[in-house]
Write an enzyme that holds these catalytic residues in place. Structure first.
Site, PDB file in Angstrom:
ATOM      1  CG  ASP A   1      41.288  38.088  36.017  1.00  0.00           C
ATOM      2  OD1 ASP A   1      41.636  37.920  37.201  1.00  0.00           O
ATOM      3  OD2 ASP A   1      41.445  37.199  35.154  1.00  0.00           O
TER       4      ASP A   1
HETATM    5  C1  BGC Z   1      43.027  34.907  37.056  1.00  0.00           C
HETATM    6  C2  BGC Z   1      41.654  34.657  37.611  1.00  0.00           C
HETATM    7  C3  BGC Z   1      41.710  34.541  39.112  1.00  0.00           C
HETATM    8  C4  BGC Z   1      42.325  35.790  39.670  1.00  0.00           C
HETATM    9  C5  BGC Z   1      42.380  35.836  41.176  1.00  0.00           C
HETATM   10  C6  BGC Z   1      43.745  36.018  37.778  1.00  0.00           C
HETATM   11  O1  BGC Z   1      45.071  36.091  37.401  1.00  0.00           O
HETATM   12  O2  BGC Z   1      42.933  35.195  35.684  1.00  0.00           O
HETATM   13  O3  BGC Z   1      41.109  33.509  37.024  1.00  0.00           O
HETATM   14  O4  BGC Z   1      40.423  34.320  39.615  1.00  0.00           O
HETATM   15  O5  BGC Z   1      43.652  35.902  39.170  1.00  0.00           O
HETATM   16  O6  BGC Z   1      43.328  35.013  41.706  1.00  0.00           O
END
Ligand code: BGC
Length: 720
Positions: free
Chosen positions: A265
């Site tokens: 993530d």
């Molecule tokens: C979130 C994810 C997301 C990623 C990319 C993160 O902060 O937890 O769910 O896919 O950002 O934007």
């Protein structure tokens, strides 16, 4: 490319190139103006231009023309002309935004889910996106956590079916097809279990609860062939998921056979330092590589530390090679080596985005996701001959899309516009100023209820109430789930004025509506329904669609009950009858939620009779029981009923939940039509994790079938 060619390409790549392939950065690093501080703080990244030329992917860039240009420029610079993979958070539609995932789960309609995801894939593919960071398969039990809006709710079976349908919808038969995209399920794992519902917080769940509840929907994504898995921000067993070998190497890859790509993530490799797990960036990179995270999203420890780790013999090059191989294989599966632009097409983009067919799907999905919670005296469907007024911050607000709708357009249907389109005459409107987000200091304290005098002439008032969409989603945890001060006051005052009140609740989570329930004659849980919200709601309010949604997540009586979910364990001192001392109950509140999982009213009435269980089967497919029940629509209105099958294992080597959903089926029933619905109970359905393995233990089981988790016919059987 053939597999041999992929291996040859890998063998010819430099270490820097490989580490670049394993790094994902925001589009602004590629010289576009986009910024992605949407989902995480941007830190200094220490990137040189030659590093950027080797990057393997980017996130949240949109627009066919722009992405074609970015791809051309990047491939010209990349030493082997390897195309970029464009990934994005297309969570509930791109331009044609459909209901938030929690709402979609309330439809209990997997076919509709697949259709909506396929539409999102078409709109994404034509804009140049290759992969979506969806579905979020995190099981949730705590509505304080803002991200419940992105989840399929509290039940493992419903979560698994919705997840599977979403993956199928995105990827289709061949993800290389011009109108399909790859799917990345997330956040592995157990992110929904964050303590106290505070985002990014510690997760501490037992192995049994993890295996039987939290992991089920992720496994379904793997079984459906999802191309990618994303790590979660939380720790699990006190180890950050991004560096967690048990989760990624053992469970995901060894046990489940996942051979796709794992991505971290946003900034999660770097965050292992703040967790207190890695001492510095070098250790963080090492732990993530060892756990098997193939792509580092939005931090640069692979790029900056990877060479050193290999040279010092702290990381075997084979770990890097296996990660890059998986990434190249995914690019190949998407057909990017043959056509790096895939479905991107500026002309087609204009035709596909927001086309009539897509809006129709979004509207149908909106109507089917609505859950009717209360309908006293059959106030709904609306009698249009009455004098109808509108009130509340969602009366005419366009803030109906819900989070993750950053590719939004200004065309969303509001409650007012939807009702007008249905020919409902709105006599007056009051207190309709839209909410503002809490993060902007919105407090709602000065009393505005005097405005309600405008509605003096109305017989019925439809009140659009709820929470601002920015107060749900990532980093939007709350401790108070009640409607804001003025909204509660408004409903009470309208009731005191003698109005019939229909509350339509716009929210990304179950809210604490118990204090206002007595003031409302009808309550419609509308969630955030996307671009066609107002039309879908009006379809239900006016009776064009008979509501069929069921709660995918229990609505608590009060936040003090949280977590409250239907498939809990029993205690040694269960509450039977009235609350009293020394049994498991509260002094000031029932144990049950206000509205439980599976609950939802319809304009029809259904009667369940003749639950029959046939034990004589024992077929090769593992069927142990044939269960049948008669369902009759006793009303004069055609309706759709979701028939739910639950079981309870009476005694086992580890204690079992009081009930567990094992199957459900949706049937359409004409007025007064009666149908027999059949289920098969298999050995697999009755098996469970006994802290070491999945086992089946013969004995007594309760078999329950009915309309909701709290309205069931029940028979007890012995299986030997
Ligand atoms: C979130 C994810 C997301 C990623 C990319 C993160 O902060 O937890 O769910 O896919 O950002 O934007």
């Amino acid at each position: 490319m053939t597999d041999k060619q992929i291996h040859e390409l890998l063998a010819s790549m430099s270490l820097e190139e490989k580490l670049g392939e394993m790094t994902q950065m925001a589009p602004n690093f590629f010289g576009t103006e986009d910024s992605v501080d949407l989902t995480g703080p941007m830190k200094a990244m220490n990137l040189r231009p030659e590093d950027v030329s080797c990057l393997g992917s980017t996130l949240n860039a949109f627009g066919a023309e722009k992405l074609i240009q970015m791809q051309k420029e990047h491939m010209a610079r990349q030493p082997h002309h390897i195309p970029l993979m464009f990934m994005a958070d297309v969570i509930h539609g791109l331009k044609t935004v459909y209901p938030i995932p929690l709402a979609m789960a309330c439809s209990f309609d997997t076919g509709l889910m697949e259709e909506a995801a396929a539409m999102a894939a078409r709109e994404s593919a034509v804009t140049g996106v290759h992969l979506t960071f969806s579905p979020m398969a995190d099981l949730v039990r705590d509505p304080r956590w803002g991200r419940v809006m992105e989840s399929p709710g509290e039940d493992p079976l419903l979560g698994a079916r919705m997840t599977q349908a979403t993956v199928k919808g995105y990827q289709g038969e061949e993800m290389s097809a011009p109108d399909r995209i790859a799917s990345c399920f997330k956040h592995f794992g157990g992110y929904g279990g964050s303590e106290a519902g505070r985002d990014y917080n510690t997760v501490d769940i037992s192995d049994g609860t993890l295996r039987e509840f939290y992991l089920t929907a992720y496994k379904a994504a793997v079984d459906a062939g999802a191309a990618m898995a994303m790590t979660s921000f939380n720790t699990i067993d006190r180890i950050p998921a991004t560096g967690n070998k048990k989760m990624f190497r053992k469970i995901l890859r060894e046990e489940w056979g996942f051979d796709g790509v794992a991505i971290t993530d946003f900034g999660a490799v770097h965050e292992m330092i703040a967790h207190g797990y890695a001492a510095d960036g070098t250790e963080a990179a090492k732990y993530a590589l060892e756990a098997g995270a193939d792509i580092e999203m939005m931090s640069t420890h692979y790029l900056n530390e990877g060479r050193k780790l290999v040279q010092q013999g702290k990381i075997d090059i084979s770990l890097i090679d296996e990660a890059v191989l998986r990434i190249l294989q995914l690019k190949n599966k998407l057909g990017l080596f043959e056509n790096p632009f895939k479905g991107a097409d500026p002309e087609k983009e204009k035709q596909v985005h927001l086309c009539k067919e897509h809006l129709e799907i979004a509207r149908r999905a909106a109507a089917r996701s609505i859950v009717l919670l209360k309908n006293e005296g059959g106030l709904l469907p609306l009698d249009k001959s009455q004098k109808i007024g509108l009130a509340g911050p969602f009366a005419n607000s366009a803030d109906v899309l819900g989070g993750w709708a950053f590719a939004e357009s200004a065309e969303q249907a509001t409650l007012y516009s939807g009702l007008k389109q249905h020919g409902v005459q709105i006599t007056a409107m009051a207190m309709a100023e839209p909410l503002r987000p809490m993060q902007q200091g919105f407090m709602d304290v000065s009393d505005q209820t005097a405005e309600l005098e405008r509605l003096a002439d109305c017989d019925i008032v439809i009140a659009g109430v709820g929470e601002h969409p920015d107060d749900t989603g990532e980093s939007a945890s709350k401790t108070v789930l009640r409607l804001s001060h003025n909204q509660e006051k408004m409903l009470e005052r309208l009731h005191d004025m003698g109005k019939k009140v229909i509350a339509v609740i716009f929210s990304g989570r179950p809210m604490e509506i118990r204090p206002v329930l007595p003031f409302c004659d009808a309550v419609v849980q509308a969630w955030f329904l996307g671009i066609e919200a107002g039309n879908g709601i009006a379809d239900v309010l006016c009776g064009d669609v008979n509501p069929s949604g069921r709660l995918a997540m229990s609505i608590p009586q009060t936040v003090g009950q949280v977590p409250v979910y239907y498939n809990h364990m029993n205690t040694g001192r269960p509450l039977i009858g009235e609350p009293h001392r020394y049994v498991s109950c509260y002094l000031d509140c029932p144990n049950e939620p206000l509205f439980p999982f599976g609950y939802g009213l319809s304009y029809s009435d259904y009667r369940y009779t003749d639950l029959c269980i046939d034990k004589t089967v024992g077929a090769e497919d593992g069927t142990l029981l044939n269960v049948s029940v008669d369902v009759e629509n006793t009303s004069d209105i055609a309706g759709r009923e979701t028939v739910q099958l639950y079981i309870h294992d009476v005694a086992a080597s580890v204690v079992r939940p009081v009930k567990e959903l094992k199957d459900f089926v949706q049937i359409d029933l004409q007025p007064h039509q009666r149908r027999t619905v059949c289920f098969q109970v298999t050995r697999a359905m009755l098996s469970f994790w006994n802290n070491e393995a999945r086992v089946f233990e013969p004995g007594d089981f309760e078999i329950m079938v009915g309309h909701s988790s709290d309205e069931l016919l029940c028979e007890r059987v012995t299986i030997s």
